[in-house]
Enzyme design. Structure first.
Site, PDB file in Angstrom:
ATOM      1  N   SER A   1      38.237 -23.621  22.149  1.00 45.04           N
ATOM      2  CA  SER A   1      39.025 -23.027  21.076  1.00 45.04           C
ATOM      3  C   SER A   1      39.261 -24.046  19.960  1.00 45.04           C
ATOM      4  CB  SER A   1      40.360 -22.534  21.652  1.00 45.04           C
ATOM      5  OG  SER A   1      41.230 -22.167  20.626  1.00 45.04           O
TER       6      SER A   1
ATOM      7  N   LYS B   1      36.595 -24.421  16.084  1.00 47.56           N
ATOM      8  CA  LYS B   1      37.122 -24.334  14.712  1.00 47.56           C
ATOM      9  C   LYS B   1      36.912 -25.640  13.961  1.00 47.56           C
ATOM     10  CE  LYS B   1      40.854 -22.899  16.651  1.00 47.56           C
ATOM     11  NZ  LYS B   1      42.116 -22.460  17.169  1.00 47.56           N
TER      12      LYS B   1
ATOM     13  N   HIS C   1      42.917 -33.679  14.534  1.00 52.46           N
ATOM     14  CA  HIS C   1      43.531 -32.498  15.138  1.00 52.46           C
ATOM     15  C   HIS C   1      44.559 -32.937  16.162  1.00 52.46           C
ATOM     16  CE1 HIS C   1      44.005 -28.430  16.639  1.00 52.46           C
ATOM     17  NE2 HIS C   1      44.037 -28.965  17.841  1.00 52.46           N
TER      18      HIS C   1
ATOM     19  N   ASP D   1      36.983 -17.026  18.409  1.00 59.48           N
ATOM     20  CA  ASP D   1      38.227 -17.641  18.898  1.00 59.48           C
ATOM     21  C   ASP D   1      39.434 -16.762  18.589  1.00 59.48           C
ATOM     22  OD1 ASP D   1      39.780 -19.881  20.051  1.00 59.48           O
ATOM     23  OD2 ASP D   1      40.629 -19.914  18.042  1.00 59.48           O
TER      24      ASP D   1
ATOM     25  N   ARG E   1      44.043 -14.460  25.321  1.00 59.32           N
ATOM     26  CA  ARG E   1      44.605 -15.478  26.217  1.00 59.32           C
ATOM     27  C   ARG E   1      46.123 -15.463  26.147  1.00 59.32           C
ATOM     28  NH1 ARG E   1      42.207 -20.656  23.996  1.00 59.32           N
ATOM     29  NH2 ARG E   1      43.555 -21.659  25.506  1.00 59.32           N
TER      30      ARG E   1
HETATM   31  N1  URA Z   1      45.054 -24.876  19.851  1.00 57.80           N
HETATM   32  C1  URA Z   1      44.019 -24.047  19.703  1.00 57.80           C
HETATM   33  O1  URA Z   1      43.524 -23.860  18.603  1.00 57.80           O
HETATM   34  N2  URA Z   1      43.534 -23.407  20.786  1.00 57.80           N
HETATM   35  C2  URA Z   1      44.043 -23.582  22.019  1.00 57.80           C
HETATM   36  O2  URA Z   1      43.554 -22.997  22.958  1.00 57.80           O
HETATM   37  C3  URA Z   1      45.118 -24.473  22.160  1.00 57.80           C
HETATM   38  C4  URA Z   1      45.600 -25.113  21.053  1.00 57.80           C
END
Ligand code: URA
Length: 438
Positions: free
Chosen positions: A185, A189, A84, A163, A170
């Protein structure tokens, strides 16, 4: 909810640590709607201002992960590892890395997002390949992973639904920049993918979420410790996002650059970073005992065409036309292609390329979204012809803008030209990998 939401919001507002049950109640309230929009906004602002302990961040992450489906990848043999990146300009690493790591025998189940603002998203880049499908059902996801060794898909509504609502809130409430909220967040995932290991590329610099080294280090440490506490093998690299990665910025243009990488002729910074992240993945999967041992394995998989073959198989399996892997013109071309050559007088060194300005210029051309509902134009963007430290001489072009029309092209040329500065003297190489957390 066991307690009134306002009680929990006030506790966090006043800097208290919330219990596991209190955090799980908040997340349940996010999903079932019993936590109203105003209450969610207030809670997020309280977290943003007061922070969270390591324990709280871990509970928030697992509660968000468990708000939806967690994929069961047990039917796929091997150690499943993903990567990621916190995102940047020209960051197309995933498209080269996934087939490369899969070619080394490590299954890569990759669920990616769409771009927002100046940063691109892997899903948007994949959609520039004619026919390529990212809306896979869970069964298809598993089938493609089993057949191709890797799969690239968008998140379905059933992955970490908490999320989705929290991120949207947010985005409009000034609460994006919070280490515990970003940690939960991202990891909720990724952990829902059912992976065994994860390599994180945390970006630092002007076009990164975290612009200062201090904040980027805090985010990396939070991601690594939270992921490990959730039982996953995690390695992280802190990497430079103070200049665009590679040359191309814009969806189809970036996909064309990936085809170059798979043929062994990609830009050095992009190839070096991809190999470094891929090497970490091979180590996590037990395919190499060190990154030094992994490097020649990976180079060989590019040289002998294995990574390219793996990519071709996946593109075709996910419904895409793989012709771009042999001829980038199969991706199409924007109506206006405008090279820019500055009049410098004498030979100059490229001193700086501001990645934020290049990213915003590409977004204005239509390569990215200002708002979540904006449509992407896959063919537009910017291709730089030089990197920081290169020389520019004579009538060499500095960059080329790909645009829908002349007006958009002129605006982008002006913006990108201003984002690049020159020096009379030699400029040293940039450091790409700033720190490693293994
Ligand atoms: N990427 C995400 O999935 N969430 C965040 O809060 C920041 C970057």
């Amino acid at each position: 909810m066991r307690e009134h939401p306002a009680t929990l919001i006030k506790l966090k507002r006043d800097g208290h640590e919330l219990s596991g049950d209190q955090i799980r109640d908040i997340v349940d309230g996010v999903v079932d709607g019993s936590l109203g929009d105003a209450q969610l906004g207030a809670f997020l602002m309280a977290v943003c201002c007061r922070g969270m302990s390591v324990q709280e961040t871990g509970t928030l992450t697992t509660a968000m992960r468990d708000s939806g489906d967690v994929l069961d990848l047990d039917a796929i043999p091997g150690t499943k590892v993903d990567k990621h990146s916190t995102g940047g300009v020209g960051d197309k690493v995933s498209l080269f890395l996934a087939p490369l790591v899969a070619a080394a025998g490590v299954p890569v189940p990759m669920i990616s997002g769409r771009g927002l603002g100046h940063t691109g998203g892997t899903i948007d880049k994949l959609h520039s390949i004619p026919g390529f499908r990212t809306d896979l059902s869970q069964d298809e996801f598993l089938e493609v992973l089993a057949e191709c060794g890797f799969v690239m898909a968008g998140a379905t509504g059933s992955i970490a639904p908490a999320d989705k609502r929290m991120y949207a809130t947010r985005d409009i409430s000034g609460t994006v920049e919070s280490v515990p909220l970003i940690t939960a967040s991202i990891l909720s995932k990724k952990l829902a993918e059912g992976i065994d290991g994860l390599v994180l590329d945390v970006k630092c610099g002007r076009a990164a979420f975290m612009q200062s080294r201090e904040n980027a280090e805090a985010l990396t440490e939070s991601l690594v410790s939270t992921g490990r506490a959730a039982g996953k093998n995690i390695t992280a690299l802190l990497t430079d996002m103070d200049t665009p990665l590679g040359y191309a910025v814009g969806n189809a243009l970036e996909v064309a650059e990936i085809a170059d990488c798979l043929h062994g002729r990609g830009p050095k910074d992009l190839v070096d970073l991809t190999l470094a992240l891929a090497a970490e993945m091979l180590v996590l999967a037990g395919k190499a005992s060190s990154t030094d041992e992994a490097m020649p394995i990976l180079r060989q998989l590019v040289e002998d065409g294995s990574a390219l073959a793996c990519c071709r198989k996946n593109v075709e399996r996910q419904g895409g036309d793989s012709a771009f892997l042999d001829d980038a013109s199969a991706l199409g071309q924007a109506p206006v292609v405008a090279p820019f050559t500055p009049s410098l007088g004498a030979v100059k060194w490229i001193e700086d390329i501001d990645p934020m300005e290049v990213g915003l210029a590409a977004m204005d051309l239509g390569a990215g979204r200002r708002a979540a509902t904006d449509e992407i134009d896959p063919l537009v963007g910017v291709v730089l012809h030089k990197k920081v430290g290169d020389t520019l001489e004579g009538d060499e072009p500095l960059f080329t803008v790909h645009a829908r029309d002349d007006t958009a092209a002129e605006r982008a040329v002006e913006r990108v030209a201003k984002a690049i500065t020159f020096s009379q003297s030699e400029i040293g190489p940039r450091e790409l990998i700033l720190a490693r957390y293994a």
